[in-house]
Design a protein around this motif. Structure first.
Motif, PDB file in Angstrom:
ATOM      1  N   GLY A  79       0.910  -1.391   0.022  1.00 25.64           N
ATOM      2  CA  GLY A  79       0.111   0.313  -0.008  1.00 25.64           C
ATOM      3  C   GLY A  79       0.479   1.686  -0.046  1.00 25.64           C
ATOM      4  O   GLY A  79       0.956   2.749   0.350  1.00 25.64           O
ATOM      5  N   GLY A  80       2.038   1.591  -0.249  1.00 30.62           N
ATOM      6  CA  GLY A  80       3.394   2.092  -0.336  1.00 30.62           C
ATOM      7  C   GLY A  80       3.261   3.639  -1.042  1.00 30.62           C
ATOM      8  O   GLY A  80       3.100   4.282  -1.607  1.00 30.62           O
ATOM      9  N   ALA A  81       1.509   2.983  -2.205  1.00 32.46           N
ATOM     10  CA  ALA A  81       1.534   4.503  -2.897  1.00 32.46           C
ATOM     11  C   ALA A  81       0.050   4.989  -2.528  1.00 32.46           C
ATOM     12  O   ALA A  81       0.020   5.852  -3.760  1.00 32.46           O
ATOM     13  CB  ALA A  81       0.865   3.790  -4.507  1.00 32.46           C
ATOM     14  N   GLY A  82      -0.382   4.923  -1.444  1.00 33.95           N
ATOM     15  CA  GLY A  82      -1.224   5.422  -1.021  1.00 33.95           C
ATOM     16  C   GLY A  82      -1.028   6.882   0.028  1.00 33.95           C
ATOM     17  O   GLY A  82       0.627   6.617  -0.113  1.00 33.95           O
ATOM     18  N   TYR A  83      -1.757   7.500   0.171  1.00 34.80           N
ATOM     19  CA  TYR A  83      -0.944   8.598   1.313  1.00 34.80           C
ATOM     20  C   TYR A  83       0.181   8.511   2.410  1.00 34.80           C
ATOM     21  O   TYR A  83       1.025   9.238   2.265  1.00 34.80           O
ATOM     22  CB  TYR A  83      -2.568   9.637   1.419  1.00 34.80           C
ATOM     23  N   ILE A  84      -0.656   7.995   3.448  1.00 30.07           N
ATOM     24  CA  ILE A  84       0.387   7.615   4.270  1.00 30.07           C
ATOM     25  C   ILE A  84       1.538   6.379   4.003  1.00 30.07           C
ATOM     26  O   ILE A  84       2.726   6.350   4.489  1.00 30.07           O
ATOM     27  CB  ILE A  84      -0.415   7.051   5.473  1.00 30.07           C
ATOM     28  N   GLY A  85       1.120   5.391   3.247  1.00 31.77           N
ATOM     29  CA  GLY A  85       2.005   3.877   2.558  1.00 31.77           C
ATOM     30  C   GLY A  85       3.479   5.231   2.371  1.00 31.77           C
ATOM     31  O   GLY A  85       4.338   4.893   2.273  1.00 31.77           O
ATOM     32  N   SER A  86       3.267   6.241   0.910  1.00 33.44           N
ATOM     33  CA  SER A  86       4.256   6.864   0.761  1.00 33.44           C
ATOM     34  C   SER A  86       4.958   7.942   1.556  1.00 33.44           C
ATOM     35  O   SER A  86       5.946   7.872   1.642  1.00 33.44           O
ATOM     36  CB  SER A  86       3.468   7.406  -0.637  1.00 33.44           C
ATOM     37  N   HIS A  87       4.187   8.035   2.578  1.00 30.72           N
ATOM     38  CA  HIS A  87       5.529   8.863   3.337  1.00 30.72           C
ATOM     39  C   HIS A  87       5.886   8.140   3.984  1.00 30.72           C
ATOM     40  O   HIS A  87       7.355   8.540   4.394  1.00 30.72           O
ATOM     41  CB  HIS A  87       3.956   9.650   4.118  1.00 30.72           C
ATOM     42  N   MET A  88       5.706   6.799   4.109  1.00 32.84           N
ATOM     43  CA  MET A  88       6.421   5.903   5.021  1.00 32.84           C
ATOM     44  C   MET A  88       7.374   5.306   4.125  1.00 32.84           C
ATOM     45  O   MET A  88       8.708   5.099   4.296  1.00 32.84           O
ATOM     46  CB  MET A  88       5.946   4.707   5.710  1.00 32.84           C
ATOM     47  N   VAL A  89       7.494   5.175   3.330  1.00 35.13           N
ATOM     48  CA  VAL A  89       8.629   5.278   2.539  1.00 35.13           C
ATOM     49  C   VAL A  89       9.031   6.072   1.667  1.00 35.13           C
ATOM     50  O   VAL A  89      10.430   5.835   1.851  1.00 35.13           O
ATOM     51  CB  VAL A  89       7.634   4.813   0.638  1.00 35.13           C
ATOM     52  N   LYS A  90       9.034   6.869   1.667  1.00 34.86           N
ATOM     53  CA  LYS A  90       9.815   8.386   1.770  1.00 34.86           C
ATOM     54  C   LYS A  90      11.219   8.164   3.061  1.00 34.86           C
ATOM     55  O   LYS A  90      12.049   8.104   2.763  1.00 34.86           O
ATOM     56  CB  LYS A  90       9.281   9.332   2.153  1.00 34.86           C
ATOM     57  N   ARG A  91      10.155   8.634   4.363  1.00 33.91           N
ATOM     58  CA  ARG A  91      10.591   8.348   5.568  1.00 33.91           C
ATOM     59  C   ARG A  91      12.007   6.576   5.054  1.00 33.91           C
ATOM     60  O   ARG A  91      13.223   7.066   5.988  1.00 33.91           O
ATOM     61  CB  ARG A  91       9.660   8.335   6.440  1.00 33.91           C
ATOM     62  N   LEU A  92      11.299   5.782   5.241  1.00 30.12           N
ATOM     63  CA  LEU A  92      12.382   4.909   5.220  1.00 30.12           C
ATOM     64  C   LEU A  92      13.556   4.910   4.019  1.00 30.12           C
ATOM     65  O   LEU A  92      14.918   4.159   4.424  1.00 30.12           O
ATOM     66  CB  LEU A  92      11.205   3.231   5.076  1.00 30.12           C
ATOM     67  N   SER A  93      13.067   5.089   2.585  1.00 34.95           N
ATOM     68  CA  SER A  93      14.120   5.365   1.946  1.00 34.95           C
ATOM     69  C   SER A  93      15.254   6.412   2.598  1.00 34.95           C
ATOM     70  O   SER A  93      16.295   6.728   2.421  1.00 34.95           O
ATOM     71  CB  SER A  93      13.717   5.857   0.962  1.00 34.95           C
ATOM     72  N   ARG A  94      14.268   7.401   2.946  1.00 31.96           N
ATOM     73  CA  ARG A  94      15.363   8.253   3.424  1.00 31.96           C
ATOM     74  C   ARG A  94      16.253   8.080   4.500  1.00 31.96           C
ATOM     75  O   ARG A  94      17.903   9.033   4.825  1.00 31.96           O
ATOM     76  CB  ARG A  94      15.283  10.285   4.068  1.00 31.96           C
ATOM     77  N   SER A  95      16.622   7.236   5.687  1.00 34.31           N
ATOM     78  CA  SER A  95      17.185   6.561   6.460  1.00 34.31           C
ATOM     79  C   SER A  95      17.819   5.314   6.492  1.00 34.31           C
ATOM     80  O   SER A  95      18.582   4.897   6.732  1.00 34.31           O
ATOM     81  CB  SER A  95      15.511   5.864   8.181  1.00 34.31           C
ATOM     82  N   GLY A  96      18.107   5.548   4.725  1.00 38.18           N
ATOM     83  CA  GLY A  96      18.841   4.578   4.159  1.00 38.18           C
ATOM     84  C   GLY A  96      18.161   3.105   4.521  1.00 38.18           C
ATOM     85  O   GLY A  96      18.796   2.100   3.841  1.00 38.18           O
ATOM     86  N   TYR A  97      16.594   2.345   4.018  1.00 36.39           N
ATOM     87  CA  TYR A  97      16.611   1.328   3.495  1.00 36.39           C
ATOM     88  C   TYR A  97      16.286   1.217   2.755  1.00 36.39           C
ATOM     89  O   TYR A  97      15.403   2.539   1.434  1.00 36.39           O
ATOM     90  CB  TYR A  97      15.274   0.767   4.299  1.00 36.39           C
ATOM     91  N   HIS A  98      16.556  -0.222   1.682  1.00 38.89           N
ATOM     92  CA  HIS A  98      15.819  -0.500   0.449  1.00 38.89           C
ATOM     93  C   HIS A  98      14.818  -0.433   1.149  1.00 38.89           C
ATOM     94  O   HIS A  98      13.982  -1.657   1.486  1.00 38.89           O
ATOM     95  CB  HIS A  98      17.354  -1.634  -0.220  1.00 38.89           C
ATOM     96  N   VAL A  99      13.314  -0.429  -0.070  1.00 31.74           N
ATOM     97  CA  VAL A  99      12.577  -0.043   0.402  1.00 31.74           C
ATOM     98  C   VAL A  99      12.192  -0.883  -1.414  1.00 31.74           C
ATOM     99  O   VAL A  99      11.792  -0.465  -1.824  1.00 31.74           O
ATOM    100  CB  VAL A  99      11.034   1.231   0.078  1.00 31.74           C
ATOM    101  N   VAL A 100      10.689  -1.779  -1.409  1.00 31.55           N
ATOM    102  CA  VAL A 100      10.132  -2.228  -2.143  1.00 31.55           C
ATOM    103  C   VAL A 100       8.678  -1.947  -2.117  1.00 31.55           C
ATOM    104  O   VAL A 100       8.334  -1.783  -0.945  1.00 31.55           O
ATOM    105  CB  VAL A 100      10.049  -4.034  -2.142  1.00 31.55           C
ATOM    106  N   VAL A 101       8.015  -1.420  -2.598  1.00 32.86           N
ATOM    107  CA  VAL A 101       6.368  -1.099  -2.792  1.00 32.86           C
ATOM    108  C   VAL A 101       5.763  -1.873  -3.149  1.00 32.86           C
ATOM    109  O   VAL A 101       5.854  -1.743  -5.067  1.00 32.86           O
ATOM    110  CB  VAL A 101       6.444  -0.029  -3.704  1.00 32.86           C
ATOM    111  N   LEU A 102       5.409  -3.140  -2.538  1.00 31.38           N
ATOM    112  CA  LEU A 102       3.524  -3.548  -4.054  1.00 31.38           C
ATOM    113  C   LEU A 102       2.667  -2.530  -3.463  1.00 31.38           C
ATOM    114  O   LEU A 102       1.635  -2.255  -1.872  1.00 31.38           O
ATOM    115  CB  LEU A 102       3.502  -4.756  -2.674  1.00 31.38           C
ATOM    116  N   ASP A 103       2.055  -2.290  -4.627  1.00 30.00           N
ATOM    117  CA  ASP A 103       0.120  -1.930  -4.508  1.00 30.00           C
ATOM    118  C   ASP A 103      -0.289  -2.230  -5.871  1.00 30.00           C
ATOM    119  O   ASP A 103       0.238  -2.476  -7.066  1.00 30.00           O
ATOM    120  CB  ASP A 103       1.275  -0.250  -4.621  1.00 30.00           C
ATOM    121  N   ASN A 104      -1.145  -1.782  -5.726  1.00 30.47           N
ATOM    122  CA  ASN A 104      -2.326  -2.939  -6.526  1.00 30.47           C
ATOM    123  C   ASN A 104      -3.121  -1.031  -7.331  1.00 30.47           C
ATOM    124  O   ASN A 104      -3.811  -1.484  -8.349  1.00 30.47           O
ATOM    125  CB  ASN A 104      -3.791  -3.605  -6.477  1.00 30.47           C
TER     126      ASN A 104
END
Length: 125
Positions: free
Chosen positions: A13-38
């Protein structure tokens, strides 16, 4: 944190409003993020970080493939339906997505990933 296979997280659900903010935060913290969204309610243009995979939790083969391909440190689940009024009029849609599809994710999530975070979007407001 360096981008290694041990620092990979899945955001469903990383393409939704809250999910996309989590993706941004995780990426900026150095994590490799895989987003799964329909992309049912999410927006492809919201994904500015991480690796995007279009798919659904209903697809068990896809889930198994993701967990075979990656060793996730954690899984964040933001793909629940959350409109109360609609859930009253169409409970099977909510059961199918929020319960059954989550149950498709859980068996794989608890094997390699020590952390699973379930957060229906409306619960954060």
């Amino acid at each position: 944190m360096n981008n290694s296979i041990d620092a990979t997280v899945l955001v469903v659900g990383g393409a939704g409003y809250i999910g996309s903010h989590m993706v941004k935060r995780l990426s900026r913290s150095g994590y490799h993020v895989v987003v799964l969204d329909n992309l049912t309610t999410g927006n492809r243009s919201s994904i500015k970080y991480g690796e995007f995979i279009q798919g659904d939790l209903e697809d068990k083969k896809l889930i198994n493939s993701l967990f075979s391909q990656y060793r996730f440190l954690g899984v964040f689940h933001f793909a629940a339906h959350s409109l109360v009024g609609e859930s009253v009029h169409n409970p099977s849609k909510y059961y199918s997505n929020n319960v059954a599809n989550t149950l498709n994710l859980l068996p794989e999530s608890v094997k390699p990933a020590p952390t699973l975070s379930l957060s229906p979007p409306a619960s954060t407001f």
